[in-house]
Design a protein around this motif. Sequence first.
Motif, PDB file in Angstrom:
ATOM      1  N   GLN A 138       0.828  -1.196   0.000  1.00 24.91           N
ATOM      2  CA  GLN A 138       0.000   0.000   0.000  1.00 24.91           C
ATOM      3  C   GLN A 138       0.868   1.254   0.000  1.00 24.91           C
ATOM      4  O   GLN A 138       1.971   1.265   0.561  1.00 24.91           O
ATOM      5  N   ARG A 140       0.864   3.906   1.688  1.00 27.13           N
ATOM      6  CA  ARG A 140       1.191   4.507   2.981  1.00 27.13           C
ATOM      7  C   ARG A 140       1.586   3.446   4.013  1.00 27.13           C
ATOM      8  O   ARG A 140       1.409   3.629   5.205  1.00 27.13           O
ATOM      9  N   GLU A 143       3.942   4.688   6.718  1.00 26.84           N
ATOM     10  CA  GLU A 143       3.241   5.505   7.706  1.00 26.84           C
ATOM     11  C   GLU A 143       2.426   4.629   8.654  1.00 26.84           C
ATOM     12  O   GLU A 143       2.319   4.920   9.847  1.00 26.84           O
ATOM     13  N   LEU A 198      -5.713   5.250   6.847  1.00 24.88           N
ATOM     14  CA  LEU A 198      -4.541   5.346   5.980  1.00 24.88           C
ATOM     15  C   LEU A 198      -4.593   4.363   4.812  1.00 24.88           C
ATOM     16  O   LEU A 198      -3.879   4.528   3.820  1.00 24.88           O
TER      17      LEU A 198
END
Length: 299
Positions: A138, A140, A143, A198
């Motif tokens: 993915q 992100r 993060e 996210l």
Amino acid sequence: MTVDTAGVDVGALMTTLRDRVEARLGDVLENAAPVQAARFEEAMRYSVLGGGKRLRAILVYAAGQALEADDAALDAPAVAIELIHAYSLVHDDLPCMDDDDLRRGRPTCHRAFDEATALLAGDALQTLAFEVLAETRQPRAAEMVATLARCAGRAGMAGGQALDLDAVGRQLDVEALMAIHHHKTGALIEAALSLGALAAPSVQPVHLEALSDYARAIGLAFQIQDDILDVTGSTEVLGKTQGADALRDKPTYPALLGLEEAQRRARDLLNQALAALAPLGARGATLAALARYMIERDH
């Protein structure tokens, strides 16, 4: 604005999402590289697949679905949050921590196996959570890993547990108790909602802020309800020893505020959580229904 939750069947929703994450957890544990240590591997499976509400994983799915994320994109963060939660329970139950004999209606991991095996199983579950997240493709993912690490570590759950242990036998005021639970319980709930958001391509800063406000309110409400149930519930329904907090001389909201005031605060926090969902509009209905469940549950 009050979100209409009349069309949300919380029971059916939770069953569907719980079954989904259970299957994904089983797959992850089955496919992880074995180390030919059968007792260790069994302790991991015992700790993860031993039932539970899967509430944190459900919050991952609910937050992501509210922002139009695909369920497939939410599987990895849902699995990761449950692995972290499972490891935390294994370690919390150890004799050097809360010294519990019962979890989810069964002997705790160190009772079913032994202390060393339980310690290592918890360690492995924690690192497996980050492996699962890091291997997602993915946009992100990095993060997500950072968010989970922050919320599970010294500034979050682990730090909160340290504060909780330090508070045993001490007189705390309500603000100090809230600080403990913001870290110990609330941080991982906030992580669940953030991870779900996210995973959604359309997430905006306003959504993340709304979910953070919601998480802080329901995280504290969840802990207050846990404290209330420790007074009003039964061991059979709770699946863990009723009255354990009082036996350990741990500060709780009913002890500090009285039962009625603790219940009132939980309701106030529910209202705060519902208000925080305003930026999501009707898409926040599932999250609103889950917030109500969290302070109305009996276990």
